[in-house]
Design a protein around this motif. Sequence first.
Motif, PDB file in Angstrom:
ATOM      1  N   ARG A  58      13.946  -3.381   4.295  1.00  0.00           N
ATOM      2  CA  ARG A  58      14.263  -2.679   2.809  1.00  0.00           C
ATOM      3  C   ARG A  58      13.304  -3.001   1.833  1.00  0.00           C
ATOM      4  O   ARG A  58      13.236  -4.303   1.606  1.00  0.00           O
ATOM      5  N   LEU A  59      12.842  -2.162   1.014  1.00  0.00           N
ATOM      6  CA  LEU A  59      12.156  -2.422  -0.175  1.00  0.00           C
ATOM      7  C   LEU A  59      13.190  -2.024  -1.301  1.00  0.00           C
ATOM      8  O   LEU A  59      13.774  -0.843  -1.330  1.00  0.00           O
ATOM      9  N   LEU A  60      13.466  -2.945  -2.298  1.00  0.00           N
ATOM     10  CA  LEU A  60      14.176  -2.833  -3.426  1.00  0.00           C
ATOM     11  C   LEU A  60      13.661  -3.165  -4.699  1.00  0.00           C
ATOM     12  O   LEU A  60      12.720  -3.948  -4.605  1.00  0.00           O
ATOM     13  N   VAL A  61      14.305  -2.905  -5.654  1.00  0.00           N
ATOM     14  CA  VAL A  61      14.049  -3.448  -7.144  1.00  0.00           C
ATOM     15  C   VAL A  61      15.195  -4.248  -7.838  1.00  0.00           C
ATOM     16  O   VAL A  61      16.290  -3.523  -7.543  1.00  0.00           O
ATOM     17  N   ASP A 101      21.084  -4.473 -14.877  1.00  0.00           N
ATOM     18  CA  ASP A 101      22.059  -5.061 -14.037  1.00  0.00           C
ATOM     19  C   ASP A 101      22.466  -4.267 -12.506  1.00  0.00           C
ATOM     20  O   ASP A 101      23.541  -4.042 -12.219  1.00  0.00           O
ATOM     21  N   ARG A 102      21.174  -3.484 -12.099  1.00  0.00           N
ATOM     22  CA  ARG A 102      21.236  -2.883 -10.942  1.00  0.00           C
ATOM     23  C   ARG A 102      20.262  -3.458  -9.831  1.00  0.00           C
ATOM     24  O   ARG A 102      19.235  -4.031 -10.280  1.00  0.00           O
ATOM     25  N   ARG A 103      20.517  -3.422  -8.577  1.00  0.00           N
ATOM     26  CA  ARG A 103      19.738  -3.556  -7.427  1.00  0.00           C
ATOM     27  C   ARG A 103      19.470  -2.229  -6.703  1.00  0.00           C
ATOM     28  O   ARG A 103      20.509  -1.501  -6.396  1.00  0.00           O
ATOM     29  N   VAL A 104      18.476  -1.515  -6.947  1.00  0.00           N
ATOM     30  CA  VAL A 104      18.098  -0.070  -6.297  1.00  0.00           C
ATOM     31  C   VAL A 104      16.849  -0.102  -5.183  1.00  0.00           C
ATOM     32  O   VAL A 104      16.010  -0.757  -4.975  1.00  0.00           O
ATOM     33  N   GLU A 105      17.186   0.952  -4.074  1.00  0.00           N
ATOM     34  CA  GLU A 105      16.249   1.169  -3.489  1.00  0.00           C
ATOM     35  C   GLU A 105      15.096   1.628  -3.827  1.00  0.00           C
ATOM     36  O   GLU A 105      14.932   2.581  -4.790  1.00  0.00           O
ATOM     37  N   LEU A 106      13.667   1.284  -3.704  1.00  0.00           N
ATOM     38  CA  LEU A 106      12.418   1.522  -4.272  1.00  0.00           C
ATOM     39  C   LEU A 106      12.241   2.947  -3.971  1.00  0.00           C
ATOM     40  O   LEU A 106      11.677   3.761  -4.957  1.00  0.00           O
ATOM     41  N   ALA A 107      12.695   3.700  -2.839  1.00  0.00           N
ATOM     42  CA  ALA A 107      12.746   5.015  -2.697  1.00  0.00           C
ATOM     43  C   ALA A 107      13.402   5.665  -3.649  1.00  0.00           C
ATOM     44  O   ALA A 107      13.090   7.116  -3.782  1.00  0.00           O
ATOM     45  N   GLU A 108      14.251   5.213  -4.645  1.00  0.00           N
ATOM     46  CA  GLU A 108      15.125   6.208  -5.712  1.00  0.00           C
ATOM     47  C   GLU A 108      13.826   6.140  -6.688  1.00  0.00           C
ATOM     48  O   GLU A 108      14.296   7.013  -7.701  1.00  0.00           O
ATOM     49  N   LEU A 109      12.963   5.389  -6.890  1.00  0.00           N
ATOM     50  CA  LEU A 109      11.891   5.257  -7.979  1.00  0.00           C
ATOM     51  C   LEU A 109      10.609   5.999  -7.314  1.00  0.00           C
ATOM     52  O   LEU A 109       9.855   6.443  -8.259  1.00  0.00           O
ATOM     53  N   PRO A 111       8.015   8.016  -4.123  1.00  0.00           N
ATOM     54  CA  PRO A 111       8.264   9.000  -3.228  1.00  0.00           C
ATOM     55  C   PRO A 111       8.755   8.394  -1.896  1.00  0.00           C
ATOM     56  O   PRO A 111       8.001   7.218  -1.718  1.00  0.00           O
ATOM     57  N   ALA A 112       9.390   9.047  -1.256  1.00  0.00           N
ATOM     58  CA  ALA A 112      10.178   8.374   0.140  1.00  0.00           C
ATOM     59  C   ALA A 112       8.964   7.996   1.071  1.00  0.00           C
ATOM     60  O   ALA A 112       9.173   7.139   1.663  1.00  0.00           O
ATOM     61  N   ALA A 113       7.811   8.907   1.280  1.00  0.00           N
ATOM     62  CA  ALA A 113       6.923   8.890   2.284  1.00  0.00           C
ATOM     63  C   ALA A 113       5.960   7.563   1.852  1.00  0.00           C
ATOM     64  O   ALA A 113       5.877   6.868   2.598  1.00  0.00           O
ATOM     65  N   GLU A 114       5.915   7.469   0.467  1.00  0.00           N
ATOM     66  CA  GLU A 114       5.026   6.174   0.034  1.00  0.00           C
ATOM     67  C   GLU A 114       5.929   4.850   0.304  1.00  0.00           C
ATOM     68  O   GLU A 114       5.223   3.902   0.655  1.00  0.00           O
ATOM     69  N   VAL A 115       7.133   4.934   0.103  1.00  0.00           N
ATOM     70  CA  VAL A 115       7.943   3.865   0.548  1.00  0.00           C
ATOM     71  C   VAL A 115       8.142   3.451   1.944  1.00  0.00           C
ATOM     72  O   VAL A 115       7.937   2.337   2.213  1.00  0.00           O
ATOM     73  N   ARG A 116       8.253   4.270   2.648  1.00  0.00           N
ATOM     74  CA  ARG A 116       8.016   4.336   4.130  1.00  0.00           C
ATOM     75  C   ARG A 116       6.661   3.620   4.690  1.00  0.00           C
ATOM     76  O   ARG A 116       6.767   2.653   5.375  1.00  0.00           O
ATOM     77  N   ARG A 117       5.719   4.048   3.908  1.00  0.00           N
ATOM     78  CA  ARG A 117       4.313   3.464   4.580  1.00  0.00           C
ATOM     79  C   ARG A 117       4.330   1.965   3.879  1.00  0.00           C
ATOM     80  O   ARG A 117       4.055   1.316   4.724  1.00  0.00           O
ATOM     81  N   LEU A 118       4.843   1.682   2.683  1.00  0.00           N
ATOM     82  CA  LEU A 118       4.736   0.435   2.235  1.00  0.00           C
ATOM     83  C   LEU A 118       5.771  -0.532   3.054  1.00  0.00           C
ATOM     84  O   LEU A 118       5.389  -1.638   3.393  1.00  0.00           O
TER      85      LEU A 118
END
Length: 245
Positions: A58-61, A101-109, A111-118
């Motif tokens: 998982r990629l998160l911020v 004060d948040r941890r969020v999935e990078l895909a929320e920020l 494009p989902a396709a780019e996040v899947r590739r990364l």
Amino acid sequence: MNVPWDVSSAEPDRGYEERASRLTGAVVWRRTLEDPAVRPVRPVLPDGCMDLLWSEGRLLVAGPDTRAYVPAGPPRRWAGVRFRPGTAPGFLGVPASELRDRRVELAELWPAAEVRRLGARVEAAADPATALEEIALERAAGAGPPDPLLGLLVAALDAGRPVAATADGLGIGARQLHRRCLSAFGYGPKTLARVLRLRRALALARGGVTFAEAAARAGYADQPHLARDVRELAGTTLGELLGRR
């Protein structure tokens, strides 16, 4: 902001390591969380920074914290790039205040396709932390230079300069300073100054300085003032935080 990420005890976190990044002012780190039933998980303290994270595919911020964050869940590996204060919003393309004060999935920020590739790229890498660093370097190369005012602001507040005097020295009004801080750091300059002051005091105390002297040198009115900030920002006592009784 070279204070170690884990400052919750005088004893080093055996599962944590970090190094300076090739990205200016950033830190690359790795951490393996232990079973909380065996060893308590140490909190992540507010530091004015934001992180790009990877864990188990998982990629998160991690947004800017205003209070201690205690990682939850089963034992797992983590890797991350911790950005210099004020620089992550330019990398992510979102104001820091939206991630406070948040941890969020990078895909929320992004494009989902780019996040899947990364994500696949990091997953396939021999060292996920280095792969994250390369992604950050590539993204930073396509962005504009960081706002030099932000670096001056952090330096002034980290040196203990009052917020009003800092605004005057930078030649901007209090309202404009507040707006720019919200976007860059996730909170106003007074909160940023408070977080940086606590980091200074903890670094002094970890170096062997007495609590009273650390409080005075960091800019607190007295040791009880420092103790209140530790309680509010770290959720514990100074002695427990640093492993002293």
